[in-house]
Design a protein around this motif. Structure first.
Motif, mmCIF file in Angstrom:
data_model
loop_
_atom_site.group_PDB
_atom_site.id
_atom_site.type_symbol
_atom_site.label_atom_id
_atom_site.label_comp_id
_atom_site.label_asym_id
_atom_site.label_seq_id
_atom_site.Cartn_x
_atom_site.Cartn_y
_atom_site.Cartn_z
ATOM 1 N N LEU A 18 0.836 -1.205 0.000
ATOM 2 C CA LEU A 18 0.000 0.000 0.000
ATOM 3 C C LEU A 18 0.874 1.259 0.000
ATOM 4 C CD1 LEU A 18 -2.711 1.500 0.281
ATOM 5 C CD2 LEU A 18 -2.507 1.192 2.764
ATOM 6 N N VAL A 19 1.879 1.289 0.879
ATOM 7 C CA VAL A 19 2.767 2.456 0.952
ATOM 8 C C VAL A 19 3.522 2.633 -0.359
ATOM 9 C CG1 VAL A 19 4.763 3.451 2.147
ATOM 10 C CG2 VAL A 19 2.996 2.243 3.451
ATOM 11 N N LEU A 20 3.990 1.528 -0.922
ATOM 12 C CA LEU A 20 4.702 1.589 -2.199
ATOM 13 C C LEU A 20 3.809 2.160 -3.296
ATOM 14 C CD1 LEU A 20 7.103 0.904 -4.048
ATOM 15 C CD2 LEU A 20 6.210 -1.429 -4.212
ATOM 16 N N ALA A 21 2.563 1.684 -3.360
ATOM 17 C CA ALA A 21 1.631 2.166 -4.379
ATOM 18 C C ALA A 21 1.345 3.657 -4.200
ATOM 19 C CB ALA A 21 0.327 1.368 -4.317
ATOM 20 N N ILE A 22 1.165 4.086 -2.954
ATOM 21 C CA ILE A 22 0.876 5.508 -2.695
ATOM 22 C C ILE A 22 2.026 6.388 -3.176
ATOM 23 C CG2 ILE A 22 0.597 7.220 -0.865
ATOM 24 C CD1 ILE A 22 -0.985 5.127 0.701
ATOM 25 N N ALA A 26 1.805 8.948 -6.255
ATOM 26 C CA ALA A 26 1.996 10.360 -5.924
ATOM 27 C C ALA A 26 3.122 10.972 -6.756
ATOM 28 C CB ALA A 26 2.301 10.509 -4.438
ATOM 29 N N ALA A 27 4.241 10.271 -6.854
ATOM 30 C CA ALA A 27 5.368 10.799 -7.621
ATOM 31 C C ALA A 27 5.021 10.926 -9.095
ATOM 32 C CB ALA A 27 6.593 9.899 -7.442
ATOM 33 N N ALA A 207 15.480 7.024 -3.882
ATOM 34 C CA ALA A 207 15.930 8.371 -4.238
ATOM 35 C C ALA A 207 15.249 8.870 -5.503
ATOM 36 C CB ALA A 207 17.447 8.384 -4.408
ATOM 37 N N LEU A 208 15.059 7.988 -6.478
ATOM 38 C CA LEU A 208 14.398 8.401 -7.723
ATOM 39 C C LEU A 208 12.948 8.795 -7.470
ATOM 40 C CD1 LEU A 208 15.849 5.809 -10.282
ATOM 41 C CD2 LEU A 208 16.456 8.221 -10.005
ATOM 42 N N VAL A 209 12.250 8.040 -6.630
ATOM 43 C CA VAL A 209 10.876 8.400 -6.282
ATOM 44 C C VAL A 209 10.854 9.740 -5.552
ATOM 45 C CG1 VAL A 209 8.888 7.767 -4.857
ATOM 46 C CG2 VAL A 209 10.053 6.018 -6.219
ATOM 47 N N GLY A 214 9.656 15.499 -5.593
ATOM 48 C CA GLY A 214 10.130 16.850 -5.297
ATOM 49 C C GLY A 214 10.111 17.747 -6.513
ATOM 50 N N LEU A 215 10.594 17.248 -7.653
ATOM 51 C CA LEU A 215 10.590 18.044 -8.875
ATOM 52 C C LEU A 215 9.166 18.358 -9.334
ATOM 53 C CD1 LEU A 215 13.475 16.436 -10.979
ATOM 54 C CD2 LEU A 215 13.480 18.619 -9.769
ATOM 55 N N GLY A 216 8.257 17.405 -9.128
ATOM 56 C CA GLY A 216 6.860 17.658 -9.476
ATOM 57 C C GLY A 216 6.278 18.803 -8.666
#
Length: 736
Positions: A18-22, A26-27, A207-209, A214-216
């Motif tokens: 669930l956390v991974l999917a969120i 989101a990213a 880090a990529l996520v 952050g860039l978004g």
């Protein structure tokens, strides 16, 4: 804090999918929204309260947007096989000017066949396009459109090079190969550190996520606030570095607990409770340092600081939520896909041995470390600050080509004209009024002024504008002196203000110079306060804050060697002028923007504190168990040395990769950050910090009773409620 983080980490591990999917949704959503809605960027170079700002306000209010900073684009014309004044070429130029004036937002396009519009050799000229009601955030797009409209001139064999009013530091910086190189280098370091491919990929993915999210957010913020053009690249550099490092610290702790036989979910909980607290505090110090830039008095610097801090926030959030989620999903498979011959060494023996070696000879190590660091920092005394003009741009780029053509045809000062705006005590009817003519002559007679353009009177008749071309390029150290001389003109009934790029940057440098001691003091004190809250040890907190200043000296020394002495400017990709002599080519010096040292200070101070927090956490945990200071230092260095070194290698690899960017500002940050992190993780954390802690002995962890009662018990280490809590608390009280 440890208890809360332990609960959070345990929940994320149990609900990993669930956390991974969120996080992934989101990213992806933030990045998609940013890309679809555009990423407006704008360098707000306003400096409230300065003379240059007053001049720019008068230009905007009295003479129209076309005369305001950023409202001008020039098309530089060059013919190498004949003159620009042939009939066919003149007709092509006039045709293009008619087409330009029909384009949106173009107020006027000035022909090169006016006074001062064509060089004496008749081979170089410029079309000046002034715009009205234009969004300066889209200046690059507009410049390209105006250049495309000049194709009929190109058809006549004339080179047309566009140039706008921005500098290399203003150019939009786009992500590219450097990020890929940095990530690949980080992956190699992680594989060497962990010995398994799955474990190595976890920090990279996290880090990529983090960077994507952050860039978004930064891209979407561009629709609400002015986002500097450098914000995206700075966020990527810092986000990749700290994102990988924070995940690395957590993963190392988790794998150690698994090796000791702790079940997966319990291991994740303990990991986030202990190392997660250190991550939160480390991220907090970076945010404190970046937030202090608000005191710099320069809006661009202030915005760049807190916007860049967004990447640090996301790095912390993904570390304490996404990392435990991935560890929970993977379970024992975190050590899958082992790489042969790697990951089988005992992690602590070498570093613990180094700690013990330092503990036996602290005075010798301290003296040697100080001498080496002093030698590294000594060149910083010659650090050359100044504005970057387009003459330092990438060789062959349009801005640099235009700069060189204009300097050849009209003199170096044409690339940085001064805009003199005078408020008149009485209304005049025309620009031919005696007071205006007298002012024009006064400006022309100032030492360092090559020539002046005819004066322009605004509609109210209360202010006059004069464009003055200095003898010096914008980056010339003599240019600010000309600004000062013009401002010193004193005529009854005339209030003289000077604007333009050179004047604005000179005012910015003065403002930043005045505020630098305040920013440094606030950052050091607040960081020391955070460490005091974390470790309840005032001596350690103050020493750590001051120690981080040492790595800054090494960073500035490296910058001076590379850019101010020119010993490595060619190696980092800086191109000297085409007509430079041999010595100028070998020792090609490059000025460093006045706000760069302060920005570097904030970033480096925060990043250096990361390693201090992780090292001190391990040392304090060991000391609370047995109370032997020397043994605790050796154990702390042994348990963190390898992971801190790996983290530093990753950061250095990321920052070095960004040196490949053509933008000189990015190169400056890349060199400074890479050197400082390398010095900090080796000389300072490996030798200087252990040596000073050995010499301080029990004073490291001393805390007055009255202060101990005032400080909240944040317990970032997380061991106090897990291992022998009664003994640890009793020993902690005995140290006060």
């Amino acid at each position: 804090m440890a208890r809360f983080l332990g609960l959070l980490g345990g929940w994320c591990a149990r609900h990993g999918r669930l956390v991974l999917a969120i996080w992934v949704i989101a990213a992806a959503g933030l990045m998609a929204g940013s890309l679809l809605s555009g990423r407006p960027v704008s360098n707000d170079v306003s400096i409230p309260g300065t003379d240059a700002q007053r001049a720019h306000d008068l230009m905007r209010d009295g003479f129209g947007p076309g005369f305001a900073p950023g409202g001008t684009v020039q098309l530089v014309l060059y013919s190498d096989d004949g003159q620009l004044v042939t009939e066919r070429r003149k007709n092509a130029v006039e045709k293009v000017i008619d087409q330009l004036e029909r384009m949106p937002h173009v107020e006027v396009a000035e022909t090169p066949y006016r006074r001062g519009g064509i060089a004496s050799n008749l081979q170089i000229g410029m079309i000046t396009v002034r715009m009205e009601g234009h969004d300066n955030a889209k200046l690059a797009e507009t410049t390209q459109a105006l250049s495309k409209a000049a194709d009929p001139i190109r058809a006549e064999g004339v080179e047309v090079v566009p140039a706008d009013s921005s500098t290399p530091a203003d150019k939009e910086i786009k992500t590219g190969p450097s990020e890929i190189i940095g990530v690949v280098c980080a992956l190699l370091v992680l594989v060497l550190a962990f010995g398994t491919l799955v474990a190595a990929l976890i920090p990279i993915f996290t880090a990529l996520v983090s960077v994507a999210a952050g860039l978004g957010v930064i891209g979407l913020l561009g629709h609400v606030v002015d986002v500097p053009k450098q914000a995206g690249i700075m966020a990527t550099m810092i986000g990749l570095g700290v994102g990988i490092d924070y995940a690395l610290f957590l993963l190392s702790r988790h794998r150690k607990l698994l090796a000791d036989g702790v079940p997966v979910l319990e291991s994740v909980r303990r990991t986030v409770a202990s190392s997660g607290g250190a991550v939160v505090f480390a991220g907090g110090t970076v945010m404190v340092a970046l937030s202090a830039l608000v005191l710099g008095g320069f809006p661009l610097l202030r915005t760049l600081g807190w916007i860049t801090g967004i990447s640090v926030v996301f790095a912390v959030l993904t570390s304490i939520t996404l990392v435990p989620a991935l560890l929970g999903v993977l379970g024992e498979k975190v050590n899958a896909l082992k790489v042969p011959f790697l990951g089988r060494r005992k992690e602590s023996s070498g570093w613990a041995g180094l700690g013990a070696w330092v503990a036996r000879r602290p005075w010798s190590v301290l003296l040697a470390s100080v001498l080496v660091l002093a030698a590294l920092a000594a060149p910083a005394l010659a650090l050359k600050l100044g504005p970057l003009d387009d003459g330092y741009g990438d060789q062959g780029s349009a801005p640099r080509r235009a700069y060189e053509l204009m300097a050849t045809g009209f003199g170096p000062g044409v690339n940085g004209p001064l805009v003199v705006v005078a408020e008149l005590g009485e209304k005049v009817a025309s620009a031919d009024a005696p007071i205006v003519k007298t002012l024009l002559k006064d400006v022309e007679n100032v030492d360092g002024i090559a020539h002046v353009a005819p004066a322009k009177l605004n509609a109210s008749g209360r202010s006059v504008m004069i464009q003055a071309i200095p003898d010096y390029a914008p980056s010339d150290e003599r240019a600010p002196g000309v600004v000062t001389a013009v401002r010193a003109l004193d005529r009854p009934g005339v209030d003289v203000h000077v604007g333009g790029e050179v004047a604005a940057l000179a005012d910015a440098a003065g403002r930043i110079s005045d505020r630098t001691p305040l920013v440094i003091g606030v950052v050091v004190l607040l960081s020391a306060l955070l460490l005091l809250l974390a470790f309840r040890a005032p001596v350690v907190a103050l020493k750590a804050a001051l120690m981080n200043l040492v790595s800054l000296g090494a960073a500035f020394g490296a910058l001076a060697l590379v850019f101010s002495y020119g010993l490595g400017s060619r190696l980092v990709g800086m191109d000297p002028p085409a007509d430079a002599s041999y010595l100028q080519t070998v020792f090609f010096t490059v000025p460093i923007e006045s706000y760069v040292p302060l920005m570097l200070f904030a970033v480096l101070f925060g990043l250096s504190m990361d390693y201090e927090v992780f090292l001190l956490t391990a040392v304090r945990q060991a000391y609370l168990k047995h109370g032997d200071n020397r043994r605790a230092i050796a154990e702390g260095l042994g348990s963190t040395g390898r992971v801190i070194t790996s983290a530093a290698l990753i950061m250095v690899a990321v920052f070095v990769a960004f040196i490949a960017y053509p933008d000189p500002l990015v190169k400056t940050f890349g060199v400074g950050l890479a050197v400082a992190i390398a010095v900090d993780a080796t000389i300072i954390r490996g030798f200087l910090v252990p040596a000073t802690m050995v010499l301080l002995g029990r004073a490291n962890w001393w805390c007055p009773r009255w202060l101990d009662r005032l400080l909240p018990n944040l317990s970032i280490e997380g061991n106090e409620h897990e291992e022998e809590p009664v003994k640890i608390r009793e020993r902690q009280k005995s140290m006060i």
